[in-house]
Design an enzyme around this catalytic site. Sequence first.
Site, PDB file in Angstrom:
ATOM      1  N   CYS A   1      41.583  44.667  28.180  1.00  0.00           N
ATOM      2  CA  CYS A   1      41.613  45.046  29.601  1.00  0.00           C
ATOM      3  C   CYS A   1      43.023  45.302  30.111  1.00  0.00           C
ATOM      4  O   CYS A   1      43.310  46.366  30.688  1.00  0.00           O
ATOM      5  CB  CYS A   1      40.892  44.006  30.444  1.00  0.00           C
ATOM      6  SG  CYS A   1      41.698  42.384  30.571  1.00  0.00           S
TER       7      CYS A   1
ATOM      8  N   HIS B   1      40.739  39.144  34.163  1.00  0.00           N
ATOM      9  CA  HIS B   1      40.278  40.496  33.823  1.00  0.00           C
ATOM     10  C   HIS B   1      40.861  41.478  34.832  1.00  0.00           C
ATOM     11  O   HIS B   1      41.047  41.156  36.003  1.00  0.00           O
ATOM     12  CB  HIS B   1      38.751  40.571  33.844  1.00  0.00           C
ATOM     13  CG  HIS B   1      38.225  41.859  33.279  1.00  0.00           C
ATOM     14  ND1 HIS B   1      38.191  42.129  31.931  1.00  0.00           N
ATOM     15  CD2 HIS B   1      37.740  42.984  33.889  1.00  0.00           C
ATOM     16  CE1 HIS B   1      37.698  43.343  31.722  1.00  0.00           C
ATOM     17  NE2 HIS B   1      37.421  43.881  32.905  1.00  0.00           N
TER      18      HIS B   1
ATOM     19  N   HIS C   1      37.652  50.316  33.168  1.00  0.00           N
ATOM     20  CA  HIS C   1      38.137  49.081  32.535  1.00  0.00           C
ATOM     21  C   HIS C   1      37.603  48.977  31.115  1.00  0.00           C
ATOM     22  O   HIS C   1      36.702  49.706  30.706  1.00  0.00           O
ATOM     23  CB  HIS C   1      37.732  47.848  33.368  1.00  0.00           C
ATOM     24  CG  HIS C   1      36.272  47.491  33.274  1.00  0.00           C
ATOM     25  ND1 HIS C   1      35.824  46.190  33.231  1.00  0.00           N
ATOM     26  CD2 HIS C   1      35.157  48.268  33.228  1.00  0.00           C
ATOM     27  CE1 HIS C   1      34.497  46.171  33.162  1.00  0.00           C
ATOM     28  NE2 HIS C   1      34.064  47.408  33.167  1.00  0.00           N
TER      29      HIS C   1
END
Length: 345
Positions: free
Chosen positions: A260, A308, A320
């Site tokens: 990520c 994240h 993402h």
Amino acid sequence: MAAHRKKPRKRPSYGTALRRAVTLALAGAATATTGVLDGTAGADPGSPAEQVKDEVDRLYREAEVATEKYLGVKERTRTAQGAYERLQDEAARRTDQLNSARRTLGSYAAAQYRESGIDPGVKLALSADPDRYLAGTALADRVGDRQARAVEEVRREAAGLERLRKEAGDQRDRVTRQQAELRRHKKAVTDKLGAARRVLSRLTAAERERVATAGTATATGPVAPAAGGSARARAAIGFAQRAIGSPYVWGATGPRAFDCSGLTQAAYRAAGVSLPRTTYTQVNAGRRVGRDELRPGDLVFFYPGVTHVGLYVGDGRMIHAPRPGSTVRIASVDEMPFAGATRVV
């Protein structure tokens, strides 16, 4: 990810929950119809499929937390290693300086030894040119001053070198400790990912795919960012759009795979902007903005602990890299618990 070992492995500490999830997965695989794993919208919250999904999601989130810690320690280890190498280079340079100072002092000492057996009065008496001899004596006094300075230079260089060697030793110990921490975090990541794979292995391939994509919106068409993003933000979005479909690989920063924070770092690097490596450092890389202020190009962060990150593209969507087993994709920012946002440019 770590390769499967043939020898038995110790069951993880969260064994009770994991065993329950595996049992439910087996029961679900044995009794389910084709529609059991059609997604979270139609799944019974207490069904075996949903239980498996929840357990896998938990393990992947824990793996992501461990990944971000691993990456942070990796950066600190790289910095410490660089500092240690610079100290080593400086110590070598200072050693050369110390040796040079010692050679200078040695030449003075040798000259003094050669002349030490003759009394100055005898030298004056034997001299064919007393005036010249007296001038030479004054020069010798100045040489003595230079010798004293040479002694002091040796002392100073030796003391400096000793301090430098101690600092280098401390830095070497720091690198060793961080390398051990790095191995611990890497093991935590691989253990969590291995546990998730073991849970999923009890399902059929079709069921695993449904669990992996449940609740995740995907898109492959062009991204049309809303107005307001800067030129560099649009460039970052363009990079992220081209990365759609690339696999998630933990620790990867491109060009063919990403995690990520690796995706957001690579996207902004392509736009000429340097971002730090981890989510919890990227969140401080720009100006914090509220959720109602989001513009295309903003970094959006999720979960407690900011573990994240995605790249906001407008209309409540982001690009993402979700988790292992998935690919870079477009998703709603409502998909995960929102933790904050940062405007880089």
